[in-house]
Scaffold this motif. Structure first.
Motif, PDB file in Angstrom:
ATOM      1  N   TRP A 124       0.827  -1.209   0.000  1.00 19.34           N
ATOM      2  CA  TRP A 124       0.000   0.000   0.000  1.00 19.34           C
ATOM      3  C   TRP A 124       0.863   1.261   0.000  1.00 19.34           C
ATOM      4  CZ3 TRP A 124      -4.754   1.384  -1.038  1.00 19.34           C
ATOM      5  CH2 TRP A 124      -5.327   2.514  -0.469  1.00 19.34           C
ATOM      6  N   ILE A 129       2.074   2.470  -3.428  1.00 19.08           N
ATOM      7  CA  ILE A 129       1.080   3.000  -4.363  1.00 19.08           C
ATOM      8  C   ILE A 129       1.150   4.526  -4.363  1.00 19.08           C
ATOM      9  CG2 ILE A 129      -1.400   3.209  -4.815  1.00 19.08           C
ATOM     10  CD1 ILE A 129      -1.783   0.437  -3.725  1.00 19.08           C
ATOM     11  N   GLU A 130       1.011   5.138  -5.523  1.00 18.74           N
ATOM     12  CA  GLU A 130       1.021   6.596  -5.625  1.00 18.74           C
ATOM     13  C   GLU A 130      -0.138   7.202  -4.835  1.00 18.74           C
ATOM     14  OE1 GLU A 130       3.211   8.546  -6.995  1.00 18.74           O
ATOM     15  OE2 GLU A 130       4.475   6.923  -7.766  1.00 18.74           O
ATOM     16  N   GLU A 176      -2.267   9.556  -5.469  1.00 21.72           N
ATOM     17  CA  GLU A 176      -3.522   9.760  -6.180  1.00 21.72           C
ATOM     18  C   GLU A 176      -4.312   8.461  -6.324  1.00 21.72           C
ATOM     19  OE1 GLU A 176      -4.952  12.512  -6.846  1.00 21.72           O
ATOM     20  OE2 GLU A 176      -3.249  13.703  -6.152  1.00 21.72           O
ATOM     21  N   GLN A 177      -3.620   7.343  -6.436  1.00 16.50           N
ATOM     22  CA  GLN A 177      -4.321   6.065  -6.520  1.00 16.50           C
ATOM     23  C   GLN A 177      -4.946   5.711  -5.178  1.00 16.50           C
ATOM     24  OE1 GLN A 177      -1.960   2.861  -8.092  1.00 16.50           O
ATOM     25  NE2 GLN A 177      -3.588   1.339  -7.849  1.00 16.50           N
ATOM     26  N   ARG A 178      -4.205   5.943  -4.083  1.00 16.29           N
ATOM     27  CA  ARG A 178      -4.781   5.725  -2.753  1.00 16.29           C
ATOM     28  C   ARG A 178      -5.985   6.641  -2.537  1.00 16.29           C
ATOM     29  NH1 ARG A 178       0.746   5.759  -0.710  1.00 16.29           N
ATOM     30  NH2 ARG A 178       0.360   7.809   0.217  1.00 16.29           N
ATOM     31  N   GLU A 232      -8.025   7.906  -4.762  1.00 18.93           N
ATOM     32  CA  GLU A 232      -9.177   7.450  -5.550  1.00 18.93           C
ATOM     33  C   GLU A 232      -9.872   6.262  -4.883  1.00 18.93           C
ATOM     34  OE1 GLU A 232     -10.178   5.766 -10.055  1.00 18.93           O
ATOM     35  OE2 GLU A 232      -8.183   6.538  -9.568  1.00 18.93           O
ATOM     36  N   ILE A 233      -9.088   5.317  -4.396  1.00 19.94           N
ATOM     37  CA  ILE A 233      -9.660   4.135  -3.743  1.00 19.94           C
ATOM     38  C   ILE A 233     -10.423   4.527  -2.486  1.00 19.94           C
ATOM     39  CG2 ILE A 233      -9.093   2.002  -2.519  1.00 19.94           C
ATOM     40  CD1 ILE A 233      -6.731   1.671  -4.445  1.00 19.94           C
ATOM     41  N   SER A 269       1.305  14.614  -0.525  1.00 17.64           N
ATOM     42  CA  SER A 269       1.391  14.081  -1.892  1.00 17.64           C
ATOM     43  C   SER A 269       2.514  14.700  -2.706  1.00 17.64           C
ATOM     44  CB  SER A 269       0.059  14.309  -2.622  1.00 17.64           C
ATOM     45  OG  SER A 269      -0.170  15.700  -2.836  1.00 17.64           O
ATOM     46  N   ASN A 298     -11.684  -1.891  -3.717  1.00 14.67           N
ATOM     47  CA  ASN A 298     -10.452  -2.552  -4.166  1.00 14.67           C
ATOM     48  C   ASN A 298      -9.260  -2.111  -3.324  1.00 14.67           C
ATOM     49  OD1 ASN A 298      -8.683  -4.071  -5.711  1.00 14.67           O
ATOM     50  ND2 ASN A 298      -8.388  -2.429  -7.216  1.00 14.67           N
TER      51      ASN A 298
END
Length: 229
Positions: free
Chosen positions: A16, A19-20, A22-24, A26-27, A58, A130
């Motif tokens: 985890w 992960i970038e 922005e991906q975290r 979004e999830i 970020s 996810n």
């Protein structure tokens, strides 16, 4: 049992945290959206901390390299976080605030609580999006206290001052790395839960250095000022 729980949480954290942001984001935003069906105020609290963390954690800052190297300052998750949550109605909002801040900064979270209300609200939402397996786990208060002997890196607490003191003493007696305690005991005003800088208490600064110059950079720059020229 607790050792297996920690091992799973540590494995989930390593994935985890890579992960970038922005991906975290979004999830977890999808999680906040689904949480609206259960409680709109809790969903708003989660989204607030996700948004607040973006300008704080970020951005990767470039630092001047005196010998020609590239230095980057960035924020990273500390590791496995354990969140202790008491059975108080207002503790739900504070619990969501701590959980959101820990997750968005790249930590895995073990929720230690005997409050079935919090678990019943959050668990179906978290299992439907996810996220990595075992990123969020639910254990009893007794199991959570036992996990303090593991290599956890941050602890969150929501409850009364008496229990907070006992937890603080337990953390002071443990061996290993110093673990920061983030606690909310003011159930009326919830100052910690409304702190826009809360995510920083679950993150740590790291520096990445990339040296692409010959023989470790321009060593003559280090000599300037130490000898006559």
């Amino acid at each position: 049992m607790e050792l297996i729980c920690f091992s799973d949480a540590h494995t989930a954290w390593k994935y985890w945290n890579l992960i970038e942001f922005e991906q975290r984001f979004e999830i977890l935003s999808c999680c906040a959206e689904q949480l609206k069906a259960q409680d709109k105020q809790l969903a708003a609290m989660m989204q607030f901390h996700l948004e607040a963390a973006r300008p704080l954690t970020s951005v990767c800052q470039e630092l001047h390299g005196p010998t020609g190297e590239t230095n980057e300052l960035y924020m990273s998750g500390r590791g496995v976080s354990v969140l202790f949550l008491s059975s108080v109605d207002s503790a739900l909002a504070a619990g969501i605030a701590l959980l959101s801040s820990a997750l968005i900064t790249g930590n895995s979270v073990v929720i230690s609580s005997n409050d079935n209300t919090f678990v019943s609200i959050l668990k179906p939402v978290m299992t439907s999006i996810n996220i990595p397996e075992k990123l969020i786990q639910f254990v009893s208060e007794e199991a959570g206290m036992t996990m303090l002997s593991s290599d956890i890196r941050s602890v969150g607490f929501v409850g009364n001052e008496s229990d907070e003191k006992q937890l603080n003493r337990a953390l002071a007696q443990r061996h290993g790395a110093i673990v920061g305690l983030v606690s909310e005991t003011d159930m009326e005003n919830l100052p910690v839960a409304h702190d826009p800088y809360l995510s920083l208490r679950f993150a740590t600064e790291r520096t990445r250095t990339i040296n692409i110059t010959a023989i470790g950079g321009n060593a003559s720059l280090l000599e300037v000022g130490h000898s006559p020229h």
